[in-house]
Structure formats: C-alpha cells, structure tokens
Design a protein around this motif. Structure first.
Motif, PDB file in Angstrom:
ATOM      1  N   TYR A  64     -18.299   6.608 -55.465  1.00  0.00           N
ATOM      2  CA  TYR A  64     -18.419   6.208 -54.070  1.00  0.00           C
ATOM      3  C   TYR A  64     -17.520   7.068 -53.195  1.00  0.00           C
ATOM      4  N   LYS A  65     -16.421   7.542 -53.778  1.00  0.00           N
ATOM      5  CA  LYS A  65     -15.463   8.362 -53.042  1.00  0.00           C
ATOM      6  C   LYS A  65     -14.619   9.138 -54.053  1.00  0.00           C
ATOM      7  N   GLY A  66     -14.305  10.393 -53.717  1.00  0.00           N
ATOM      8  CA  GLY A  66     -13.328  11.133 -54.495  1.00  0.00           C
ATOM      9  C   GLY A  66     -13.838  11.929 -55.671  1.00  0.00           C
ATOM     10  N   LYS A  67     -15.081  12.354 -55.646  1.00  0.00           N
ATOM     11  CA  LYS A  67     -15.623  13.144 -56.771  1.00  0.00           C
ATOM     12  C   LYS A  67     -14.806  14.422 -56.971  1.00  0.00           C
ATOM     13  N   ARG A  68     -14.447  15.092 -55.887  1.00  0.00           N
ATOM     14  CA  ARG A  68     -13.654  16.332 -56.006  1.00  0.00           C
ATOM     15  C   ARG A  68     -12.285  16.061 -56.629  1.00  0.00           C
ATOM     16  N   GLU A  69     -11.643  14.988 -56.195  1.00  0.00           N
ATOM     17  CA  GLU A  69     -10.340  14.607 -56.763  1.00  0.00           C
ATOM     18  C   GLU A  69     -10.492  14.306 -58.251  1.00  0.00           C
ATOM     19  N   TYR A  70     -11.534  13.576 -58.600  1.00  0.00           N
ATOM     20  CA  TYR A  70     -11.811  13.230 -59.999  1.00  0.00           C
ATOM     21  C   TYR A  70     -12.008  14.503 -60.833  1.00  0.00           C
ATOM     22  N   ASP A  71     -12.730  15.464 -60.296  1.00  0.00           N
ATOM     23  CA  ASP A  71     -13.000  16.708 -61.024  1.00  0.00           C
ATOM     24  C   ASP A  71     -11.737  17.499 -61.343  1.00  0.00           C
ATOM     25  N   THR A  72     -10.652  17.277 -60.594  1.00  0.00           N
ATOM     26  CA  THR A  72      -9.397  17.999 -60.848  1.00  0.00           C
ATOM     27  C   THR A  72      -8.534  17.332 -61.921  1.00  0.00           C
ATOM     28  N   LEU A  73      -8.902  16.120 -62.347  1.00  0.00           N
ATOM     29  CA  LEU A  73      -8.099  15.393 -63.336  1.00  0.00           C
ATOM     30  C   LEU A  73      -8.149  16.067 -64.697  1.00  0.00           C
ATOM     31  N   SER A  74      -7.036  16.073 -65.400  1.00  0.00           N
ATOM     32  CA  SER A  74      -7.006  16.622 -66.751  1.00  0.00           C
ATOM     33  C   SER A  74      -7.550  15.612 -67.764  1.00  0.00           C
ATOM     34  N   ASN A  75      -7.505  14.323 -67.432  1.00  0.00           N
ATOM     35  CA  ASN A  75      -8.030  13.275 -68.303  1.00  0.00           C
ATOM     36  C   ASN A  75      -8.977  12.412 -67.467  1.00  0.00           C
TER      37      ASN A  75
END
Length: 188
Positions: A64-75
């Motif tokens: 719903y929000k934050g796909k780009r932020e999620y894609d930067t996660l290492s886990n």
C-alpha cells in the motif's frame, strides 16, 4: 525513620516500573499511515522467540505504501517485534493469518510495535481499505481536527484497541479537504 526510607524506596521503585510503559499517541490510522514508511498486507509464515524480541517470518502479498523502501531492505522476510511493554510490545500475530501492517525499517530489517497499524486483513473495514489505498496519503498534509473529537465509525478488530482510552471508535476515518479546502472528517 527506617520505615519511612523503606516506604520511600518502595514508592520510587513503583514509579520507576510505571515509567517503563509504552506510550502511544492516539491511534488514528491516517496519522500512522502518513508517518510509517511502509504499509503492507503480509501473511505470517512462522515465529521465532528471542530474549527481547520476536521475529516473525512473513511473506508480503500486497503493498500500500513504501515499495521502494522495502526494496532497499537487506532482509525482506523478517519482521522484528518487541516482547516487552516498555518497548511497546508484545506484538502477537497468528501464524497462517494475513495482516495489514505499517512498519519501520532499521538496519535493513522491518520492525513493528503496538503503536503501529496492525489489522487482520479479513476484518479490514471499507474505510480502512479506501484510506490505505491512497486517501490517507493524499491527505497527509491535513491536520487531524482534534484528538478529542474523533468520529464514531464503529469498532476496530485489532489488539491496539485495548491500549486506547477512547477505545476503537473512528480510528480508521479519513481526514480530507472539503470543497472549501478545509480539513474535516469525511463520511466514507
């Protein structure tokens, strides 16, 4: 004199213990969604207990929000939650159940506590779904009219409700601009 010191010490210990409680602001969903960087629907796959936190293994099924932020996660599959009330826990999620969650990201891992959005996906209201689909984010610049005048839209089915002095009424409502440009609660 000694009895007085014991009573004073006991009182200080009690006050210190009470001060280690989680203090969440009023649980208005729009404010949570606007503040947290990631909002997803996720299925809980498994759980692992640690000393001070619980790790849930999740599979994200919708953003719903934050796909780009999620894609930067290492886990991308671990959701770290606190176990103790001083850290706004414990968060209790059921394995096999899907939830709509708002999460923060620290050190490449998703983190979640009781101050964030946590709703079983199967019991999400239409107002909540409309809000997280974009209405909340479109109106993040609207100042919530008043924390004491939250609209009454019915109960919410998550474990945050017991922590609010106002109960669960109206927390999923949408504050948006009307035709005159004023921010008001919307009837959804």
């Amino acid at each position: 004199m000694r009895t007085r010191m014991i009573h004073s010490s006991f009182l200080l210990i009690c006050l210190f213990a009470m001060s280690e409680q989680c203090a969440c602001p009023v649980q208005i969903t729009q404010a949570i969604v606007c503040f947290d960087p990631i909002v997803v629907e996720a299925k809980i796959e498994s759980v692992a207990e640690k000393s001070y936190y619980t790790n849930y293994q999740i599979s994200v099924t919708k953003f719903y929000k934050g796909k780009r932020e999620y894609d930067t996660l290492s886990n991308k599959t671990t959701l770290k939650t606190p176990k103790h009330s001083a850290a706004c826990g414990p968060v209790v999620l059921k394995v096999g159940t899907s939830y709509i969650l708002s999460v923060s990201a620290y050190a490449g891992i998703m983190q979640h506590n009781l101050c964030e959005l946590q709703v079983e996906a199967s019991s999400a209201t239409n107002t909540l779904l409309n809000g997280i689909a974009g209405k909340y984010q479109e109106n993040c610049d609207c100042k919530i009219p008043s924390m004491y005048e939250v609209p009454h839209m019915g109960p919410r089915t998550n474990n945050q409700c017991g922590h609010s002095t106002q109960g669960c009424d109206g927390v999923d409502s949408i504050c948006a601009r009307d035709r005159n440009g004023q921010c008001n609660w919307q009837n959804c």
